[in-house]
Scaffold this motif. Sequence first.
Motif, short mmCIF file in Angstrom:
data_model
loop_
_atom_site.label_atom_id
_atom_site.label_comp_id
_atom_site.label_asym_id
_atom_site.label_seq_id
_atom_site.Cartn_x
_atom_site.Cartn_y
_atom_site.Cartn_z
N MET A 9 0.87 -1.36 -0.19
CA MET A 9 -0.01 -0.03 0.13
C MET A 9 1.00 1.13 0.04
O MET A 9 1.89 1.27 0.53
CB MET A 9 -0.81 0.11 1.23
N THR A 10 0.49 2.29 -0.64
CA THR A 10 1.16 3.57 -0.84
C THR A 10 1.24 4.13 0.71
O THR A 10 0.35 3.86 1.67
CB THR A 10 0.58 4.57 -1.61
N VAL A 11 1.76 5.06 0.86
CA VAL A 11 1.71 5.85 2.05
C VAL A 11 0.57 6.29 2.48
O VAL A 11 -0.04 6.15 3.66
CB VAL A 11 2.86 6.90 2.01
N SER A 69 13.00 6.02 3.12
CA SER A 69 14.53 5.79 3.93
C SER A 69 13.77 5.30 5.03
O SER A 69 12.60 5.53 5.38
CB SER A 69 15.17 7.08 4.03
N GLY A 70 14.67 4.62 6.18
CA GLY A 70 14.32 4.34 7.16
C GLY A 70 13.40 5.34 8.40
O GLY A 70 12.63 5.11 8.67
N GLY A 71 14.17 6.39 8.21
CA GLY A 71 13.44 7.62 8.82
C GLY A 71 12.06 7.99 8.38
O GLY A 71 11.38 8.07 9.22
N GLN A 72 11.98 7.91 6.86
CA GLN A 72 10.56 8.22 6.51
C GLN A 72 9.54 7.18 6.86
O GLN A 72 8.58 7.37 7.23
CB GLN A 72 10.73 8.34 4.97
N GLN A 73 10.09 5.93 6.75
CA GLN A 73 9.27 4.81 7.12
C GLN A 73 8.79 4.77 8.50
O GLN A 73 7.40 4.78 8.73
CB GLN A 73 9.90 3.56 6.88
N GLN A 74 9.50 5.22 9.30
CA GLN A 74 9.33 5.54 10.75
C GLN A 74 8.21 6.44 10.87
O GLN A 74 7.02 6.48 11.66
CB GLN A 74 10.53 5.67 11.61
N ARG A 115 4.06 7.26 -2.55
CA ARG A 115 5.41 6.32 -2.58
C ARG A 115 4.90 4.99 -1.69
O ARG A 115 4.02 5.12 -1.04
CB ARG A 115 6.48 6.76 -1.92
N TYR A 116 5.55 4.07 -2.25
CA TYR A 116 5.55 2.63 -1.33
C TYR A 116 6.74 2.52 -0.31
O TYR A 116 7.58 3.27 -0.73
CB TYR A 116 5.57 1.34 -2.37
N PRO A 117 6.39 2.09 0.63
CA PRO A 117 7.22 2.17 1.94
C PRO A 117 8.61 1.57 1.44
O PRO A 117 9.71 2.09 1.87
CB PRO A 117 6.83 0.87 2.96
#
Lengths: 370, 596
Positions: free
Chosen positions: A96-98, A141-146, A135-137
């Motif tokens: 799923m997208t953000v 970047s790691g920080g953005q995913q968080q 965007r898709y996960p």
Amino acid sequence: MPSIELRNITKKFGDFVAVDNLTLDIKDGDFITLLGPSGCGKTTTLRQIAGLEMPSSGEILIDGKIVFSSEKSIDVAPKDRGVGFLFQNYALWPHMTVYKNIAFGLENLKWNKADIDKRVKELLKLLKIEEFPDRYPAELSGGQQQRVAIARTLATNPRVLLMDEPLSNLDAKLRMEMRAELKRLHHETGATFVYVTHDQLEAMTLATKICLLDRGYLQQYDPPLTVYNRPRNKFVADFVGNPTMNLISFKGERKDEHTCVLTCKDMKLEFTTADVLPAELDEVTIGVRPENVLVTEKDGIEVRVDTSLPSGMETILNLKAGEDVMLSCVMIGSVDYPSDSIINIVFKEDHVLLFDGKGDFAASGSVRFI
Amino acid sequence: MKIAFKFKSFFKKPQNVILVVLLLALGYLTLFPMFSMIKDTVTVHVSEARRLQLTAGSFTLDHWMKVLFDKNSFQLFYRPFLNSLVTSLAACFVSLVFGGTFAWFITRTNLRWKKLLSSLFIFPYIMPSWTLALAWINIFKNSLVGGSQGLFTALTGIVTPNWLAYGAFPISLVTGLHYAPFAYIMIGGILRNADANLEEAAQLLGTTRRRMLFKITIPMIMPAVLSTFLLVFSSAMSSFAVPSFLGLPVRYQVLTMQLYRTMDGVAPGQGYAMALIMILISVGILAFNQRVIGVRKNYTTVTGKSSQIALVNLKKGRTPISCILVFLIIMVSVFPLITFALESLIKVPGNYSLSNLTLSFWIGKDNGAIITSGEPGLLLNPALWKALWNSIKLSVVCAVSAGTLGFLAGYGIVRSKGTRLSKIVDSLAFFPYLMPAMAFSAIYLSMFSVRRLLLPSLYGTFFILALIGTVKYMPFASRSGINSMMQLSNQIEEAGEIVGISWFKRMTRLVIPIQKSSFVSGYLLPYISCMRELSLFVLLCTPQNRVLTTLLYYYNEKGWSQYSNGLNLLIVIIVIFVNWLVNKTTGASIDKGIGG
């Protein structure tokens, strides 16, 4: 803003006791960290509050309502507890997208489209990820995913936010940034935060109160500075603080209620305290924080510098007193000593802790080398 | 805690509901038949009553005596048993040498055309197991045991001796070649993933290439070799089609052929006794596998950043070796199909001249003139269309039910990992994999040919085929289900649970879409296995519910080689087409699964 109460919570996995008779009272709007070495039961405790794990016995109340009780046969489903949960690996839905990740839970609650859109945009802004809704996960970047994970957790407006080592997968710099972010979020949302970590620095810097666990037992539940300055036992003293507290074993001899003489192979000193000394002084331990080991011109005791590790802002010295006693010392400022040089040290007045034979805190006071 | 509350909380978790339901269903469909079969080995059957002069249903030890301690035991049991052992061991050897060498060439040398070779090499694994056996017969058969000469004799004039054409040698070779891709997948997987640093470390210490191969590479792949060995061995032991195609002409018997003979004939009790022995051997192999390999496997899966290891330079040998491999693999993977096409066009077997070719066996209205029966050509043959429809229907039903149940089993097993219930269901779901297909169908025959509980007699029905197919292929699906669920963090689902997404929606919107490709593989494996299965259905099929493979067996028994070859070609084409189609549309593929 709800409070959380745990009453005599015990959790067993087979014969292994993960949490042992834990009672904890978390006030509204607190930021609590559950701290301890791995396997101490902190994640289990958090999952029990969320309802992802069922305690073997005990009671859990959220906002004054019983959500779990083994006595009364109550077990409220996670979704009805009004909690949000932030997972260690983010657990973003990769397909799923953000936008969709954040919206999915709301759609499930049958919110109308416009409200969902408004809420998602609000969260994207709050977490500073407005640029990436499509965007898709895997493309973040790691920080953005968080940040996406946090936005998703906050979407439904949970009044309790449970977090399981959410920063452990980030690099050091991002972790610092996100810590500040979390503190800001705590302030802005006003929710009750419960945060699991094994990193004592993280616990110290974030929490209003630290709950320190070891092997399923509650060790101490106090504000960070109390935990730091008045550890309830040797385990807490040793676990919190970096470099760790200097702990030296002594044989004590009582002079009066407030004074005793302590001896070990390499040292002899007199301990005075305003507290009342325990009756049994055969095997005691002295605890001194490295920053309370002070280098002086006179008095004190002569020690040999083993290694000196200057980092600019401070210097960590590893010192050897006599044959066996190793001490660490933190000096503020840019100083350095050659190895094997001899220096003089004292322990800062009123900052020396005494632990009794069982390892429990007994008194705090000052020492004089004799 | 109160019992009722405990009970309620237990069943609140969907995985527990799934596991309990599966426990009951699989218990009934695997363990119960097992006991029923044990009982059958000491019971007098209707067909044996007169011979034994006992009433049907009474207790007897006669079957066991006949199998193990009679003067005819050697013929009945021991010799076929030895034959099974010998051919299976030889097949293991062939597949390990061929597959292992190939794996090494692909992963560790600068061989040419790696991609093409690799995909061609997998081919025999996708095709039915007897494909190579039929091709072997087409090429090497002789007229010594009746019938016509093969392609080889026709081209060279040399009459092939019986040992080359039939019996132990071709059975071992053909079975070995069929499972060689399996060895390649397992060993190649380890060679590819193993941390190249292990070998580089040795290289830095000045180890020679040869020493490195024997001291590091081979020990490293030993666990894979062992598991390949055990899997190939147990598959070969239970294979029926290959030995019966290649063994029957010279009366070379293996255990599965004896099972078929006794159970389809007058002495089912003896058949059950032998089937039980086969099952014990399989279970023994699995126990051995788990004890010996289970522990050791761990160190091989340690993978690192597989930096590109310096490939062995084949130098001048590069092109010749590549060519030889291409030739060998084409002989094994493509050439058989050509022989099928050819054989299906030949009017008088053994004569390969152009004038002898005909399309009559495909589109002729009546081939009575040639094969003394009014059988119409394949494409006009109602028997074929009926069998094709049955096969497709059966494969779809088995794939849907085995795939779905297997996925749910995988889900339940992984979600409750560590509990006793999960372990039991895990073994129960895997149990049918160990059961030799022939023995398994024998059990079902024994169990469901009479009324049981609420079920009427199922013999000869479509339902019993679907049932046995579902149970037998569930291990494929549950393995792939377990693997895919293991890769999927629990948290993915919990993140949905906490915001109140229902279990069904969590499955359909989160878990399945994320694991789409392995989810589809879970359906593809049972589908293709079912499409090419013979030994499982051969005992249970009646002329009314024939499927393609049993029709093929029937044609082969009749000796109508044009029909069996043509039909075989059709089956291979269908299997490959479906595999290709699914692979293209979903990315799932059969070579990701386990052996079969």
